[in-house]
Write a protein that holds these residues in place. Sequence first.
Motif, mmCIF file in Angstrom:
data_model
loop_
_atom_site.group_PDB
_atom_site.id
_atom_site.type_symbol
_atom_site.label_atom_id
_atom_site.label_comp_id
_atom_site.label_asym_id
_atom_site.label_seq_id
_atom_site.Cartn_x
_atom_site.Cartn_y
_atom_site.Cartn_z
ATOM 1 N N ILE A 311 48.183 -32.557 -0.443
ATOM 2 C CA ILE A 311 48.232 -31.127 -0.146
ATOM 3 C C ILE A 311 46.817 -30.573 -0.165
ATOM 4 N N SER A 312 46.572 -29.590 0.666
ATOM 5 C CA SER A 312 45.262 -28.951 0.708
ATOM 6 C C SER A 312 45.295 -27.651 -0.074
ATOM 7 N N VAL A 313 44.123 -27.173 -0.448
ATOM 8 C CA VAL A 313 43.989 -25.825 -1.001
ATOM 9 C C VAL A 313 43.625 -24.942 0.188
ATOM 10 N N PRO A 314 44.592 -24.195 0.705
ATOM 11 C CA PRO A 314 44.340 -23.468 1.946
ATOM 12 C C PRO A 314 43.297 -22.367 1.748
ATOM 13 N N ASP A 315 42.455 -22.097 2.810
ATOM 14 C CA ASP A 315 42.620 -22.687 4.130
ATOM 15 C C ASP A 315 41.460 -23.652 4.460
ATOM 16 N N SER A 316 40.357 -23.526 3.754
ATOM 17 C CA SER A 316 39.141 -24.223 4.156
ATOM 18 C C SER A 316 39.232 -25.745 4.037
ATOM 19 N N SER A 317 40.156 -26.259 3.224
ATOM 20 C CA SER A 317 40.252 -27.715 3.064
ATOM 21 C C SER A 317 41.370 -28.336 3.892
ATOM 22 N N ASN A 318 42.023 -27.550 4.733
ATOM 23 C CA ASN A 318 43.162 -28.071 5.509
ATOM 24 C C ASN A 318 42.784 -29.279 6.354
ATOM 25 N N THR A 319 41.696 -29.156 7.114
ATOM 26 C CA THR A 319 41.354 -30.241 8.041
ATOM 27 C C THR A 319 40.808 -31.459 7.314
ATOM 28 N N ALA A 320 40.121 -31.272 6.200
ATOM 29 C CA ALA A 320 39.665 -32.425 5.425
ATOM 30 C C ALA A 320 40.860 -33.196 4.873
ATOM 31 N N ALA A 321 41.889 -32.471 4.427
ATOM 32 C CA ALA A 321 43.102 -33.121 3.916
ATOM 33 C C ALA A 321 43.791 -33.916 5.020
ATOM 34 N N LEU A 322 43.847 -33.360 6.224
ATOM 35 C CA LEU A 322 44.438 -34.089 7.349
ATOM 36 C C LEU A 322 43.648 -35.351 7.652
ATOM 37 N N GLY A 323 42.322 -35.241 7.624
ATOM 38 C CA GLY A 323 41.482 -36.409 7.863
ATOM 39 C C GLY A 323 41.703 -37.487 6.813
ATOM 40 N N TYR A 324 41.898 -37.069 5.563
ATOM 41 C CA TYR A 324 42.147 -38.008 4.470
ATOM 42 C C TYR A 324 43.458 -38.756 4.686
ATOM 43 N N VAL A 325 44.500 -38.032 5.079
ATOM 44 C CA VAL A 325 45.809 -38.653 5.308
ATOM 45 C C VAL A 325 45.756 -39.617 6.484
ATOM 46 N N HIS A 326 45.172 -39.180 7.577
ATOM 47 C CA HIS A 326 45.138 -40.020 8.777
ATOM 48 C C HIS A 326 44.364 -41.311 8.536
ATOM 49 N N GLU A 327 43.257 -41.225 7.802
ATOM 50 C CA GLU A 327 42.467 -42.429 7.545
ATOM 51 C C GLU A 327 43.212 -43.376 6.616
ATOM 52 N N ASN A 328 43.924 -42.845 5.621
ATOM 53 C CA ASN A 328 44.722 -43.692 4.738
ATOM 54 C C ASN A 328 45.816 -44.414 5.511
ATOM 55 N N GLN A 329 46.477 -43.694 6.407
ATOM 56 C CA GLN A 329 47.513 -44.317 7.225
ATOM 57 C C GLN A 329 46.919 -45.398 8.119
ATOM 58 N N LYS A 330 45.716 -45.138 8.619
ATOM 59 C CA LYS A 330 45.025 -46.123 9.448
ATOM 60 C C LYS A 330 44.690 -47.375 8.641
ATOM 61 N N LEU A 331 44.386 -47.170 7.357
ATOM 62 C CA LEU A 331 44.062 -48.284 6.479
ATOM 63 C C LEU A 331 45.313 -49.003 5.967
ATOM 64 N N GLY A 332 46.491 -48.449 6.307
ATOM 65 C CA GLY A 332 47.746 -49.090 5.926
ATOM 66 C C GLY A 332 48.350 -48.585 4.633
ATOM 67 N N TYR A 333 47.858 -47.464 4.112
ATOM 68 C CA TYR A 333 48.382 -46.918 2.868
ATOM 69 C C TYR A 333 49.349 -45.776 3.172
ATOM 70 N N GLU A 334 50.499 -45.815 2.558
ATOM 71 C CA GLU A 334 51.520 -44.812 2.827
ATOM 72 C C GLU A 334 51.207 -43.516 2.074
ATOM 73 N N CYS A 335 51.258 -42.429 2.801
ATOM 74 C CA CYS A 335 51.119 -41.097 2.219
ATOM 75 C C CYS A 335 51.552 -40.082 3.269
ATOM 76 N N LYS A 336 51.702 -38.853 2.859
ATOM 77 C CA LYS A 336 52.218 -37.836 3.754
ATOM 78 C C LYS A 336 51.541 -36.501 3.462
ATOM 79 N N PHE A 337 51.143 -35.804 4.517
ATOM 80 C CA PHE A 337 50.585 -34.465 4.344
ATOM 81 C C PHE A 337 51.726 -33.459 4.209
ATOM 82 N N GLU A 338 51.651 -32.631 3.183
ATOM 83 C CA GLU A 338 52.674 -31.619 2.963
ATOM 84 C C GLU A 338 52.025 -30.261 2.672
ATOM 85 N N ILE A 339 52.763 -29.211 2.952
ATOM 86 C CA ILE A 339 52.346 -27.855 2.592
ATOM 87 C C ILE A 339 52.877 -27.595 1.184
#
Length: 500
Positions: A311-339
Amino acid sequence: MIDKPRDYCGIFGIQNHPDAALLSYYGLHALQHRGQESAGIVTSYFDEEKKRWVMPAHRDFGLVLKVFDDQKMFKNELKGRAAIGHNRYSTTGAARNPANIQPFRVHYHKGNIAIGHNGNLANAQQLRNRFRQEGVLFQSTSDTELILHLISHSQKATQIEQVLDALEQIEGAYSLVMLTDDKLIAVRDPNGFRPLALGKVDGSYCIASETCAFDIIDAEYIRDIDPGEVLVIDQEAGSDSEPDSYHLEPEYGTDTSQCIFEYVYFSRPDSKIFGENVDKVRRNLGKHLAKEHPISEVVRRDTGDTKPIVISVPDSSNTAALGYVHENQKLGYECKFEIGLIRNHYVGRTFISPGQKSREQKVRTKFNTVKGVIEGRSVIIVDDSIVRGTTSRYLVNMIRQANPAEVHFLVSSPPVIGPCFYGLDFPDPKELIANRYGRDIDAMAREIGVDSLRYLSAKGLVEAVRESNPSSGGYCTACFTEDYPVPVNFGIGKEENEIV
């Protein structure tokens, strides 16, 4: 209670447009995040009846929508085809001094001139002492006024030469918009600390701290004002001629030192600064955070089939949190972005809760948790920075009350360890959580109440930014590294040398 550093202002300018004041109003509204204490607009026109140039101004305390709440002023008061505007945040000591509201304007032997400033002059104290010895009287506590005194005291022949003469005598961080009777001038210091961009709307040139101010008026982004560039836009520029460009030499021979914190937190994600989209850079910060601290090394408890949530601390960290999730998924680690946190966007700066008991209450007026998302989950909070740590502690306490399995805190920048002397307002170094605990990460984690605390490294920060924008020059990382690219008079008091 503010647990983030604050920028000192946003600036806007436009030349040769019939709705100059109105477009400045929209531009300032888009730049409201850069300064929320006061706002002002100055315009310029030739009064045919009085046979002289006139510079009307409207300035007041408050947000842009409050200061300019009368639409009639754009036709009846703020006349002219050229304008500059300024949003201001100041240091506490001089915050309520109306003399400090910008843009400043003066009339001297070469005509009228107005100025709006984003930054901090490193040699302000020396200049102020010099003028005091010469018997100069000051109208404000702002270092911006010093630039006007330097211009008016210059012995150069033309007004532009006087402006260049003044700029050669100042040091530090400054992005400026200046308005003369018939010219708009944009200036960026040789180190390029603060952003400044050139745009065009309806054939007219405009200037802004961030490109989001161009979007709101449907202007085209042309380019950044170069570090050390002085761009002079006359009334003909945009139709029959191009702006004149001059360049200042770096005082200390230092490289470009663009503020990296603009990418981390300050600038809007929909803006383009230093030649790159902020959103793109923040996503890359999240990706590098995942490479340094992947989910597999963060989460401790086995929650069965339930994936860890980010989860991000809205709003300034929203896109960094998305980048973190996408890279983890790319690396094969399960996680999910949630509000997991909801921000109340209708809390004003002067909000006071009835029977206010603590700073924690202020945080609760701004944020609330989505309990159904958090309960029983391994929660990774991603934020862009931690300064004092107070807000982080209150947020973690709120999240704990939603019964998560565990809580981890990841930061898409390094620990803040030093003040900024180039136009950002950081707390006293003693108040910085990284300094209070001697940069002991485990102790800081206990302070804010999380199972673990992890930061992006200074090396990772710079690599992430350069990877996104390899040709943009150097960056200032002083607040993270205490490596100050331009010498500063560290004895200057805030109220004596107000930063704007």
